[in-house]
Design a protein around this motif. Sequence first.
Motif, PDB file in Angstrom:
ATOM      1  N   GLY A 165      64.390 -51.648  62.131  1.00  0.00           N
ATOM      2  CA  GLY A 165      63.004 -51.235  61.919  1.00  0.00           C
ATOM      3  C   GLY A 165      62.996 -50.068  60.951  1.00  0.00           C
ATOM      4  N   PHE A 225      60.185 -48.310  56.270  1.00  0.00           N
ATOM      5  CA  PHE A 225      60.009 -49.334  55.244  1.00  0.00           C
ATOM      6  C   PHE A 225      59.537 -50.646  55.874  1.00  0.00           C
ATOM      7  CE2 PHE A 225      61.773 -52.546  52.295  1.00  0.00           C
ATOM      8  CZ  PHE A 225      61.099 -52.160  51.157  1.00  0.00           C
ATOM      9  N   SER A 226      60.271 -51.093  56.902  1.00  0.00           N
ATOM     10  CA  SER A 226      59.887 -52.348  57.547  1.00  0.00           C
ATOM     11  C   SER A 226      58.524 -52.218  58.208  1.00  0.00           C
ATOM     12  CB  SER A 226      60.934 -52.728  58.595  1.00  0.00           C
ATOM     13  OG  SER A 226      62.199 -52.776  58.007  1.00  0.00           O
ATOM     14  N   LEU A 269      55.795 -52.279  55.599  1.00  0.00           N
ATOM     15  CA  LEU A 269      55.591 -53.624  55.056  1.00  0.00           C
ATOM     16  C   LEU A 269      54.863 -54.507  56.056  1.00  0.00           C
ATOM     17  CD1 LEU A 269      58.859 -54.537  53.161  1.00  0.00           C
ATOM     18  CD2 LEU A 269      56.569 -54.401  52.238  1.00  0.00           C
ATOM     19  N   THR A 270      55.221 -54.366  57.331  1.00  0.00           N
ATOM     20  CA  THR A 270      54.551 -55.175  58.349  1.00  0.00           C
ATOM     21  C   THR A 270      53.068 -54.836  58.401  1.00  0.00           C
ATOM     22  OG1 THR A 270      56.610 -55.040  59.578  1.00  0.00           O
ATOM     23  CG2 THR A 270      54.698 -55.888  60.746  1.00  0.00           C
TER      24      THR A 270
END
Lengths: 786, 194
Positions: B63, B66-67, B70-71
Motif C-alpha cells: 500500500g 502512491f497506491s 491512485l486508488t
Amino acid sequence: MLALVVAHLVVAALLPLVSRRNRRAAFGVAAVLPAATLVWGLANLGAALGPGLAETHVWASALDLEFGFRLDALGVVMIVLVGGLGALILAYSAWYFGKDSRDAPRNSALLLAFAGAMLGLVLADDLLTLYIFWELTSVASFLLVGQGGLHRANRRAAVQALLVTVMGGLAMLLGIVFVGETAGTYRISEIVAAVQDGTGPTGGLAATGIVLILVGGLTKSAQFPFHPWLPGAMAAPTPVSAYLHAASMVKAGVVLVGRLSPAFADRSYWWVPIAVLGLVTMLVGGWRALHEGDLKRLLAFGTVSQLGFLMVLFGSGDRIGEIAALTMLLAHGLFKAPLFMVVGIVDKVTGTREVGALSGLGRRLPGLAIAATLAAASMAGIPFLLGFLGKEAAFEAFTHAGGLRGWVLGLGLLLGSIFTVAYSARFLWGAFAVKPGVEQTEPKPAVAGLMVPTWIAALSGLVLGCLPPLVDALAQGYAAVYPAEDAVEADYHLALWHGLSLPLLFSAVALLVGLGLHAQRARVTALHESLHHPLSAQRGYERTIGGIERFAVWVTGRVQAGSLPVYLAVLLLTVLVLPGIALVMGGSLPATVPAFGSLMQLPLGLVIVASAFALTRVRRRFTAVLLVGAIGYSIGGLFVVDGGPDLALAQFLVETLTMVAFVFVLRRLPAHFESDPRPRRGVELRKAALACVAGIFVAVAGVVLSGARQAPPAVSEEFVARSPEAGADNVIAAILVDFRALDTVGEITVLLIAAAGTASLVLATRFDRRDRAGGGTPEAEKELLQ
Amino acid sequence: MTTTPEKVPFEQWDAPEEEWTLPGACPVRTNRTLLLEAATRFLFPTVLVFSVYLLIVGHYAPGGGFSGGLTAGLAFVLRYIAGGGSEGAEIGSKLRLRPPTLMGTGLLLAMIAAFGPVAFGAPVLSSAKVSFLGVEVVSSLLLDVGVYLLIIGVVLDLLRSLGSGIERDADDSAADSAADSAADSASAGSGDAL
C-alpha cells in the motif's frame, strides 16, 4: 547588518497590507527603514572610518557558505545614497504616484525590497553574498522598469536591462568562483590584504576571473558598449529612475570596482579596460546628452557619462584619484537624484518633458528652478558645491600623476567635463528658459510633498560642498588603503581653495568652453546629425538578440520536425548507439539462464508475447489500447508471482489509469491507424527494422544486466535489517518514505510538473482556439500576447 | 406517460438527492448507463475509504501513499465516467478545491515532512516515532499523505484536461462546424449580393 537587510525584505513583503488601506501611507512606512539605515550608518561612522564594522553569519557550514558584511567608508557613502536618498525618494513617490494610483502598491513594495537588496550589496564583504544581492537588484530593476507589463516600451526596456545586467552577472559569478578558488577565500577584505602582502591570486585563471568580474561591473554600471540599457530604462516611473538608475543600483558596478581596486589596480588587465571604457563612456554619454530632446533621457545619458567618470576614478589606483572617486560618488547621487525629481515634477505639472515644448517655466516655478540650478551646478562642478570638490580632486590626481596615462586621462576628463557643463546648461535651459517661438508653459502648482524632498537632496550638495572636511574624512578613510607615493599625495585634502593651480584652470576651462558649447548648441546638433553612425551599441544589442532568436527558430525547426516516427527513431537510435555500444563492448551473458522461475510465469509470458505480436497487426486503436493493457496487467501478474505485491499493486493501478487516459484521448482520434496515403514500402521496412533491433537490444540488455551482479546485495539486507528503525514492517514503504525519501520527493515534484504541463497544453489550445473564434480579449491583453 | 412530480423535469427523475456523489449537475444530454451510475454510488465512497486504508496500512503491508492516491484517483475516474460533469474534477459539489491546489498541498506537505525535521535539529527528511493519542505514528506518514494528495490531484487534473477538456473541445468544434456550415449556407445564399 543582515538583520537590517532582512527587515527591509520582510517589511516589503508585508507592505501590500498597508497599501490596501492607504497607498500613500505605504510609501511613508516604506521610507522609515531606509531612514533608519541612514541613522544607523552615521551612528557607526567612527567604527567605519577606523577598522570597519564586520559581521558574519554562517548559513551552510558544510559548504563554507556565509553571509559576510563589512561597513567601511565606501559603505557609509553608499548608505547615504541608498538609505538617505531612498527615504527621500520614497517620500517623493507618495505624492508622485498619487492616492489612487494602481501602480503604487507594487512600486512601494518593490522599491523597499530593492533598497534592502542594495543595502546588502554595498555592505557585502563576501563575493558570493555580493553576487546574491547583485542579482536581486537586477530582478528588482526588471520588475520596476517593466511595471505592470502593459506597455511595450516598458517590457522591452525591462528585458534589455535584465538581459544585459544578468549576462554580466553570470560572467561575474564565474569570475568570482575563479578568483575565490585561486585566492582560497571569498572575503573581499582578505583578498585585498593577501594581495598587499604579495600572496594574492595570480596566474591565468585568476586573471580570467578578474576580467569576468569586471564584465559584471561594466554591464551593471552601463559602461560602453553595454550602456544603451540605461537610457532605455527611463521607461520606468521617474522616482524609480531617480533611485535605481541614478542614485544607487547603477553605482553597483562602480562600487565593485572600488572594492577590488585596492587589490588589482596595478594589473593592466584591470585598469586598462576600466580606463579606456570609462573614458569612452564618459565622452559618448556626454555627447549624446547634448542632443537629447527628452529631459529624462538627457539626464540618463548624463548618468552614463558620469558613471564612466566614476569608473575611471575608482580604477585609477591612485590615492588622490580614489579620494576624488569617493567624493564624486557621493556628489553624483546628491545631484542626479534631485535632477530626476525635478524632471518628475516638471512632467507632473506640465504634462511634458520635451525640451521643445517647455518655455518660461523658471518664471512660474522659481523654487523648482533654484533647486534644479543647485543640483545642475554641482554636476557642472561650480565652486561651493560638492561636485566641484570631486572634480578638482580628479584633475589634481591625473595632472599630478603625469605621464602619458595621466595626461591622456586628465585631458579626456577635461573634455568630458566640458560636455558635462554643456548638458547641465542644456538641462536648465531646456526645462526653465524662455524660448522664442515656444508658447509660455502654464504649469499646475507643484505639491509640497514633491518639492520638499527635492529641495533637501539639492541642498545637501551645497551643505557638504561648503564643509569639505566632512567629506574629506570619509574620502581619506576610503583612500587609506592606497599608499601615498609622495608628500603631495599624503597631504592632499579636499578643499574649496587649493591656490592658483592647474586643476583650477581645468575647472575654469571646462566651465567656459562648456557654456560656449551650449551657446553654439544649434551648430553642435547640426554636427551631430551630419555624423554617420556606422556603429551603434543599441543596434548591436538588437542584432545580437535577433540573431539568437533566429538561431533558436532554426534549431527548433530542425529538431522539432513534428513527426512522431522521427522522434521515436531519434530516441531509439540514441538508445542503440550509446548503451548499445556499451553492451556489445562490455556486456557478457550470464553462464546459466534458467528457462523460468516458477510455472506461473509461462502462461503470463505467453500472454505478453501473444499480445505484443497481435499489437503489430491490429488496425483499430481501441484494440491496440486493450492489448497494451493486457501486457501491463500480465507484467503485474509476473510481479505477483515473483513476490512483489507492492510493485504489483502499483502496476495494476497505473495500468488502469493509463488505459482510462488512453480511452479519453481516443475519443478525439480516428478509430483506425490507417494513414492516407500509405507510406512507401521502404520506409515501412526501415521502421520495422529499427523497431526489431531496439526490441532485441532491450531483451538482450535485460538478460545481460540480470547477470551483472557480482557481489551479494548488501544494500538490500541493510534495508531489511533497518526498516524497523524507520518504523515500518514493510521494507518497500521504509525505502519509499525514509531511506530514499529524497527520491520520492523528487519524483512527486516531477509528476506535478508533468501534470501541470499536460493540463496547460490541453487547456491552452482551447483558450487559443476560443480567442481565434472571436471570444474577444481586451486590447491590453492582445498586446500582452504578442 | 409516467407521473412525475411537477418540480423535477422528466429527464432528471433519477437525479441524486445528495449532490456530492455526482459532480455538479446531473448529466442530461450524454448517454447514461443506469447500472454504472447506481454502482458508482455504492463504489465511490467505498473505494475512497479503501484508499485511506491503503495509505495507512502502507507501513505494514502493501500500500502506501502512491497506491492509495491512485486508488482514490480511480474512484474519481469511475465517478466521472458514470456521471460526467462540467469539470469532472470536483472533489464534491460543496468542496471547491481545484486539482492544482490539491497537488500543491500535497507537495507542500511533502516539503514540510522534508524540512520540518531541520527545525528540531535533525537532518533533512529524517523521521521519528511520535505517540499520538496513544497510537504510535511515524512522522514520515506526513510524506505519504503528501504523496497521496498529490497523486489524487494529478488524476483529477488528468480528468480535467483529458476528460472534460477534450469533451468540451469536441462540443465546441461541433458547435463551430455547425456555425460554419450555417455561415457557409448563408453566404452562399447571399453570394450574388456580395
